[in-house]
Design a protein around this motif. Structure first.
Motif, PDB file in Angstrom:
ATOM      1  N   ASN A   8      -0.483 -11.908   5.990  1.00  0.00           N
ATOM      2  CA  ASN A   8      -0.143 -10.531   5.590  1.00  0.00           C
ATOM      3  C   ASN A   8      -0.143  -9.571   6.777  1.00  0.00           C
ATOM      4  N   LEU A   9       0.217 -10.067   7.954  1.00  0.00           N
ATOM      5  CA  LEU A   9       0.144  -9.257   9.170  1.00  0.00           C
ATOM      6  C   LEU A   9       1.445  -8.534   9.520  1.00  0.00           C
ATOM      7  N   ARG A  10       2.555  -9.085   9.124  1.00  0.00           N
ATOM      8  CA  ARG A  10       3.827  -8.435   9.443  1.00  0.00           C
ATOM      9  C   ARG A  10       4.020  -7.255   8.496  1.00  0.00           C
ATOM     10  N   THR A  11       4.259  -6.099   9.052  1.00  0.00           N
ATOM     11  CA  THR A  11       4.417  -4.892   8.241  1.00  0.00           C
ATOM     12  C   THR A  11       5.406  -5.095   7.095  1.00  0.00           C
ATOM     13  N   PRO A  12       6.533  -5.779   7.284  1.00  0.00           N
ATOM     14  CA  PRO A  12       7.468  -5.959   6.164  1.00  0.00           C
ATOM     15  C   PRO A  12       6.947  -6.864   5.037  1.00  0.00           C
ATOM     16  N   ASP A  13       5.874  -7.622   5.276  1.00  0.00           N
ATOM     17  CA  ASP A  13       5.346  -8.522   4.246  1.00  0.00           C
ATOM     18  C   ASP A  13       4.500  -7.801   3.201  1.00  0.00           C
ATOM     19  N   ARG A  14       3.941  -6.671   3.539  1.00  0.00           N
ATOM     20  CA  ARG A  14       3.000  -6.006   2.633  1.00  0.00           C
ATOM     21  C   ARG A  14       3.647  -5.125   1.560  1.00  0.00           C
ATOM     22  N   PRO A  15       4.799  -4.499   1.798  1.00  0.00           N
ATOM     23  CA  PRO A  15       5.364  -3.615   0.762  1.00  0.00           C
ATOM     24  C   PRO A  15       5.628  -4.300  -0.576  1.00  0.00           C
ATOM     25  N   TRP A  16       6.040  -5.574  -0.552  1.00  0.00           N
ATOM     26  CA  TRP A  16       6.277  -6.263  -1.818  1.00  0.00           C
ATOM     27  C   TRP A  16       4.993  -6.294  -2.642  1.00  0.00           C
ATOM     28  N   LEU A  17       3.883  -6.603  -1.983  1.00  0.00           N
ATOM     29  CA  LEU A  17       2.604  -6.661  -2.694  1.00  0.00           C
ATOM     30  C   LEU A  17       2.276  -5.309  -3.308  1.00  0.00           C
ATOM     31  N   LEU A  18       2.429  -4.265  -2.522  1.00  0.00           N
ATOM     32  CA  LEU A  18       2.144  -2.918  -3.029  1.00  0.00           C
ATOM     33  C   LEU A  18       3.079  -2.538  -4.172  1.00  0.00           C
ATOM     34  N   SER A  19       4.347  -2.841  -4.029  1.00  0.00           N
ATOM     35  CA  SER A  19       5.305  -2.431  -5.061  1.00  0.00           C
ATOM     36  C   SER A  19       5.062  -3.162  -6.374  1.00  0.00           C
ATOM     37  N   ARG A  20       4.717  -4.456  -6.303  1.00  0.00           N
ATOM     38  CA  ARG A  20       4.462  -5.190  -7.556  1.00  0.00           C
ATOM     39  C   ARG A  20       3.164  -4.722  -8.210  1.00  0.00           C
ATOM     40  N   ALA A  21       2.157  -4.453  -7.417  1.00  0.00           N
ATOM     41  CA  ALA A  21       0.913  -3.923  -7.986  1.00  0.00           C
ATOM     42  C   ALA A  21       1.182  -2.571  -8.650  1.00  0.00           C
ATOM     43  N   ARG A  22       1.949  -1.725  -7.989  1.00  0.00           N
ATOM     44  CA  ARG A  22       2.287  -0.413  -8.572  1.00  0.00           C
ATOM     45  C   ARG A  22       3.117  -0.583  -9.841  1.00  0.00           C
ATOM     46  N   HIS A  23       4.070  -1.531  -9.806  1.00  0.00           N
ATOM     47  CA  HIS A  23       4.900  -1.783 -10.983  1.00  0.00           C
ATOM     48  C   HIS A  23       4.040  -2.097 -12.209  1.00  0.00           C
ATOM     49  N   TRP A  24       3.016  -2.908 -12.004  1.00  0.00           N
ATOM     50  CA  TRP A  24       2.135  -3.304 -13.109  1.00  0.00           C
ATOM     51  C   TRP A  24       0.934  -2.364 -13.224  1.00  0.00           C
ATOM     52  N   GLN A  25       0.933  -1.286 -12.467  1.00  0.00           N
ATOM     53  CA  GLN A  25      -0.128  -0.270 -12.499  1.00  0.00           C
ATOM     54  C   GLN A  25      -1.502  -0.873 -12.213  1.00  0.00           C
ATOM     55  N   ARG A  26      -1.552  -1.649 -11.136  1.00  0.00           N
ATOM     56  CA  ARG A  26      -2.795  -2.296 -10.728  1.00  0.00           C
ATOM     57  C   ARG A  26      -3.281  -1.683  -9.414  1.00  0.00           C
ATOM     58  N   PRO A  27      -4.581  -1.564  -9.251  1.00  0.00           N
ATOM     59  CA  PRO A  27      -5.129  -1.047  -7.985  1.00  0.00           C
ATOM     60  C   PRO A  27      -4.939  -2.060  -6.865  1.00  0.00           C
TER      61      PRO A  27
END
Length: 167
Positions: free
Chosen positions: A82-101
């Motif tokens: 999870n070190l490449r900056t482009p790898d992390r937005p997907w994780l954040l967006s899916r967590a936000r989609h499902w309203q998860r912290p």
């Protein structure tokens, strides 16, 4: 031991270079079903966690599993660099989609420590690769700026073998 508070149903990303202790930490503190490992996904699709040609398919699988767990409100621990900056937005967006912290755990050990730990593993990653990944370590401020709800430094957490579950 400093506890690692994880809200129910959170997405927790372990962030650090190979050999920094992410998988060891995950195995010590989380149920096997809570951990979604890129290495394990690579072994599922190619029968070999070292087969880098399977990385794309492995991450498709990792994303699918993570998305299903987040949808169901299950704690989801992502064990990948999870070190490449482009790898992390997907994780954040899916967590936000499902309203998860979201929680990021940054494994920021010095390069010499990471190299020594890597050399002692069953699956040794080439030193130049570890060095390259280590150079990508984000700061806690950068992770906060990306939108992670909570950021922990792994160096501040207990990783002793007999520590009780961190949750």
């Amino acid at each position: 031991m400093i506890p690692l508070p994880l809200p129910a149903g959170a997405l927790c990303a372990l962030i650090g270079p190979p050999g920094s202790g992410k998988s060891t930490f995950a195995r010590k503190h989380f149920k096997p079903t809570e951990i979604v490992s890129s290495d394990f996904c690579r072994s599922l699709v190619a029968d070999d966690e070292n087969d880098q040609s399977a990385t794309g398919d492995a991450f498709d699988l990792l994303h699918n599993i993570a998305d299903k767990r987040l949808k169901r409100g299950r704690l989801t621990v992502i064990d990948a660099t999870n070190l490449r900056t482009p790898d992390r937005p997907w994780l954040l967006s899916r967590a936000r989609h499902w309203q998860r912290p979201t929680v990021a755990v940054l494994f920021d050990a010095p390069l010499a420590t990471v190299q020594a730990q890597n050399a002692g593993r069953d699956r040794v990653v080439p030193s130049r690769v570890v060095r390259g990944f280590h150079s990508l370590l984000p700061t806690t401020a950068q992770l906060h700026d990306e939108g992670w709800d909570t950021v922990h430094l792994a160096s501040a957490l207990s990783t002793r073998p007999n520590s009780p579950n961190v949750r």
